[in-house]
Design a protein around this motif. Sequence first.
Motif, PDB file in Angstrom:
ATOM      1  N   MET A   1      -3.143  -5.946   7.317  1.00 11.46           N
ATOM      2  CA  MET A   1      -2.272  -4.838   7.725  1.00 11.46           C
ATOM      3  C   MET A   1      -0.821  -5.271   7.579  1.00 11.46           C
ATOM      4  SD  MET A   1      -1.600  -3.416  11.471  1.00 11.46           S
ATOM      5  CE  MET A   1      -3.284  -3.110  11.951  1.00 11.46           C
ATOM      6  N   ILE A   2      -0.010  -4.359   7.130  1.00  7.99           N
ATOM      7  CA  ILE A   2       1.406  -4.664   7.015  1.00  7.99           C
ATOM      8  C   ILE A   2       2.132  -4.040   8.190  1.00  7.99           C
ATOM      9  CG2 ILE A   2       3.473  -3.952   5.779  1.00  7.99           C
ATOM     10  CD1 ILE A   2       2.301  -4.687   3.333  1.00  7.99           C
TER      11      ILE A   2
ATOM     12  N   VAL B   1      -8.141  -7.493  -4.921  1.00  7.91           N
ATOM     13  CA  VAL B   1      -6.837  -6.836  -4.744  1.00  7.91           C
ATOM     14  C   VAL B   1      -6.066  -7.476  -3.594  1.00  7.91           C
ATOM     15  CG1 VAL B   1      -5.660  -4.677  -4.173  1.00  7.91           C
ATOM     16  CG2 VAL B   1      -7.591  -4.660  -5.754  1.00  7.91           C
TER      17      VAL B   1
ATOM     18  N   HIS C   1      -0.887   2.099   0.244  1.00  3.75           N
ATOM     19  CA  HIS C   1      -1.677   1.569   1.363  1.00  3.75           C
ATOM     20  C   HIS C   1      -2.251   2.673   2.235  1.00  3.75           C
ATOM     21  CE1 HIS C   1       0.549  -2.562   1.159  1.00  3.75           C
ATOM     22  NE2 HIS C   1      -0.409  -2.444   0.252  1.00  3.75           N
TER      23      HIS C   1
HETATM   24  C1  HEC Z   1      -1.556   0.763  -6.124  1.00  2.42           C
HETATM   25  C2  HEC Z   1      -1.798   0.541  -4.731  1.00  2.42           C
HETATM   26  C3  HEC Z   1      -1.047  -0.534  -3.972  1.00  2.42           C
HETATM   27  C4  HEC Z   1       0.299  -0.846  -4.073  1.00  2.42           C
HETATM   28  C5  HEC Z   1       1.370  -0.198  -4.923  1.00  2.42           C
HETATM   29  C6  HEC Z   1       0.515  -1.943  -3.147  1.00  2.42           C
HETATM   30  N1  HEC Z   1      -0.655  -2.282  -2.526  1.00  2.42           N
HETATM   31 FE1  HEC Z   1      -0.904  -3.821  -1.216  1.00  2.42          FE
HETATM   32  N2  HEC Z   1      -2.880  -3.373  -1.065  1.00  2.42           N
HETATM   33  C7  HEC Z   1      -3.516  -2.329  -1.708  1.00  2.42           C
HETATM   34  C8  HEC Z   1      -4.918  -2.328  -1.345  1.00  2.42           C
HETATM   35  C9  HEC Z   1      -5.969  -1.347  -1.829  1.00  2.42           C
HETATM   36  C10 HEC Z   1      -5.105  -3.409  -0.466  1.00  2.42           C
HETATM   37  C11 HEC Z   1      -6.417  -3.849   0.180  1.00  2.42           C
HETATM   38  C12 HEC Z   1      -7.199  -4.574  -0.875  1.00  2.42           C
HETATM   39  C13 HEC Z   1      -8.497  -5.175  -0.444  1.00  2.42           C
HETATM   40  O1  HEC Z   1      -8.968  -4.968   0.681  1.00  2.42           O
HETATM   41  O2  HEC Z   1      -9.023  -5.932  -1.305  1.00  2.42           O
HETATM   42  C14 HEC Z   1      -3.802  -4.058  -0.319  1.00  2.42           C
HETATM   43  C15 HEC Z   1      -3.582  -5.196   0.439  1.00  2.42           C
HETATM   44  C16 HEC Z   1      -2.365  -5.783   0.636  1.00  2.42           C
HETATM   45  C17 HEC Z   1      -2.142  -6.990   1.407  1.00  2.42           C
HETATM   46  C18 HEC Z   1      -3.216  -7.850   2.057  1.00  2.42           C
HETATM   47  C19 HEC Z   1      -3.423  -7.540   3.513  1.00  2.42           C
HETATM   48  C20 HEC Z   1      -4.725  -6.852   3.783  1.00  2.42           C
HETATM   49  O3  HEC Z   1      -4.780  -6.116   4.790  1.00  2.42           O
HETATM   50  O4  HEC Z   1      -5.700  -7.013   3.019  1.00  2.42           O
HETATM   51  C21 HEC Z   1      -0.798  -7.239   1.381  1.00  2.42           C
HETATM   52  C22 HEC Z   1      -0.075  -8.398   2.053  1.00  2.42           C
HETATM   53  C23 HEC Z   1      -0.196  -6.194   0.586  1.00  2.42           C
HETATM   54  N3  HEC Z   1      -1.175  -5.339   0.148  1.00  2.42           N
HETATM   55  C24 HEC Z   1       1.165  -6.106   0.322  1.00  2.42           C
HETATM   56  C25 HEC Z   1       1.734  -5.178  -0.534  1.00  2.42           C
HETATM   57  C26 HEC Z   1       3.156  -5.059  -0.783  1.00  2.42           C
HETATM   58  C27 HEC Z   1       4.216  -5.914  -0.123  1.00  2.42           C
HETATM   59  C28 HEC Z   1       3.301  -4.057  -1.703  1.00  2.42           C
HETATM   60  C29 HEC Z   1       4.579  -3.522  -2.295  1.00  2.42           C
HETATM   61  C30 HEC Z   1       5.400  -4.461  -2.991  1.00  2.42           C
HETATM   62  C31 HEC Z   1       1.981  -3.552  -2.024  1.00  2.42           C
HETATM   63  N4  HEC Z   1       1.059  -4.243  -1.298  1.00  2.42           N
HETATM   64  C32 HEC Z   1       1.748  -2.537  -2.937  1.00  2.42           C
HETATM   65  C33 HEC Z   1      -2.950  -1.438  -2.578  1.00  2.42           C
HETATM   66  C34 HEC Z   1      -1.638  -1.429  -2.986  1.00  2.42           C
END
Ligand code: HEC
Length: 307
Positions: free
Chosen positions: A1-2, A159, A285
């Motif tokens: 979670m962010i 991811v 997210h």
């Molecule tokens: C196109 C979609 C998308 C974008 C754009 C995106 N994310 Fe994500 N992010 C995801 C998804 C889906 C997950 C969960 C993936 C999984 O469970 O494998 C995730 C997981 C994460 C996590 C891991 C924490 C967790 O709860 O699993 C972080 C840290 C994160 N993102 C940071 C960022 C940041 C910082 C940005 C912007 C710069 C960003 N993401 C942009 C889709 C995205």
Amino acid sequence: MITLLRVSRPAIRFVSVLCACAVFAGGWITVSAGQSRSITEGVYSSQQAARVKPIYEEQCASCHGTALEGAVGGPLTGDGFLANWSGRPLSNLVDKIQKTMPFDSPGTLSRQQSIDLAAYMFEVGKFPAGRAELNENGLAQIALPIVNSSGANARAGNVSELMRAIAFPNSNILFNLQLKDPSKEPKREMPVPFDYAKWGDTIYPGWLAIDQAALALIESTPLLLTPGRLCQNGRPAPVDRADWKQYVADLVDVAQLAYQTSKARNYDGFADFSEKLNQTCANCHKVYRDVGGTEGSGMQRCLIPNP
Ligand code: HEC
Ligand code: HEC
């Protein structure tokens, strides 16, 4: 979670991971010393799989696909699926089926049907059949194979691992601009004891670090579109979906903006940048990560949203 760490005047945004999300939490037992067989050793019979096929087609296929490839429910074959059950006793998988599936009417399958359904999954998954049927006896002594969480066809991280490796550190470097003007940073000495970030700052000081962080975000975006990329829960990342592609394109745009602003050494140009970047991450997210609440939300991730 962010979460956004809000600090007064100005509101400071940073990425912090509070929950690395225990997707696999909840009552699962690890492989005990007594485990002696693997599902690779012909633990079910083909007749058994054939017998239950109609039940699968009637009660499971609508959500898991006719070839078990996954739809609303995740795939029931392949590396992502196996990674969820890596090294666990087969009795856990049968319990999962019997107690929670079909998703819309759990508790309606008999124990034998649940065992047969597991056999069917192994047949479709190309695990070898044997002569004897799979039955309750010894179920706890049979183990699922040990599979890396990334899945072989994703070749590298899932991811979440990608996000943690690239999006997370590099966004924080950019968010850091809320606090520090890189052109006003004093020249640094090599830190003792060794500190990776501070040491890096002596090699690529000031704006160089900002250029690099922006570039890392831009260049990493094709990795979010790689076919076969899996999410932590084994579900394929929805890389073909128009909205996912749009969220990725938005990330390219915002990172390009950072890159150009950094190359212009324009500190004032970053005034409202953190807000934009934060929003870009959050838009994707909201749909694909933060769904379903905290408890069990891991399994809801990367699902195709309802129209
Ligand atoms: C196109 C979609 C998308 C974008 C754009 C995106 N994310 Fe994500 N992010 C995801 C998804 C889906 C997950 C969960 C993936 C999984 O469970 O494998 C995730 C997981 C994460 C996590 C891991 C924490 C967790 O709860 O699993 C972080 C840290 C994160 N993102 C940071 C960022 C940041 C910082 C940005 C912007 C710069 C960003 N993401 C942009 C889709 C995205
Ligand atoms: C209405 C949709 C739906 C139906 C019908 C359904 N499932 Fe599911 N299934 C899901 C969802 C959603 C999940 C993920 C959430 C969870 O694990 O509870 C899931 C998860 C699973 C899992 C765990 C997958 C993993 O990667 O760990 C198994 C095994 C499974 N289902 C088997 C079955 C079987 C066998 C049937 C038929 C008897 C069935 N399901 C019917 C929606 C469904």
